[in-house]
Design an enzyme around this catalytic site. Structure first.
Site, PDB file in Angstrom:
ATOM      1  CB  CYS A 174      -0.985   0.324   1.095  1.00  0.00           C
ATOM      2  SG  CYS A 174      -1.348   1.162   1.453  1.00  0.00           S
ATOM      3  CB  CYS A 225       0.118   2.116   4.516  1.00  0.00           C
ATOM      4  SG  CYS A 225      -1.978   1.327   4.071  1.00  0.00           S
TER       5      CYS A 225
END
Length: 107
Positions: free
Chosen positions: A29, A32
């Site tokens: 991600c 993230c």
């Protein structure tokens, strides 16, 4: 920041006596990984008032656990208090400013 697993989640999050921030993230991600330095910076600023933890959703056999905690997309920053999730910011709302606003509501 405490690294969470399915095995230590209850002890490190649900049983704590003050609010706990959980940074739900995944190894693939990009958003993230991009927000992670800001979360670390916030942990240094607010770590005396709030527990800071992170849960790598890329761990083996955690899909059902994530669904149980209503983590359907990433990134997600959740606040748990007294054993329950009380608030969160997710996806595009995961900015340093929004996360800091969230923290200030619970300290």
């Amino acid at each position: 920041m405490i690294e969470l697993t399915v095995d230590n989640f209850e002890e490190e999050v649900l049983k704590k006596d003050k609010p706990v921030l959980v940074d739900w993230w995944g190894e693939t991600c990009e958003n993230c990984l991009a927000i992670m330095p800001a979360v670390v910076e916030l942990s240094e600023k607010y770590g005396d008032s709030l527990y800071f933890t992170k849960f790598n959703t890329s761990q083996k056999k955690v899909r059902r656990f994530c669904i149980q905690h209503k983590i359907m997309g990433l990134p997600v920053i959740s606040i748990y208090h007294n054993g329950e999730k009380v608030d969160e910011v997710a996806k595009d709302d995961c900015t340093k400013e929004k996360i800091e606003e969230l923290i200030k509501k619970y300290i």
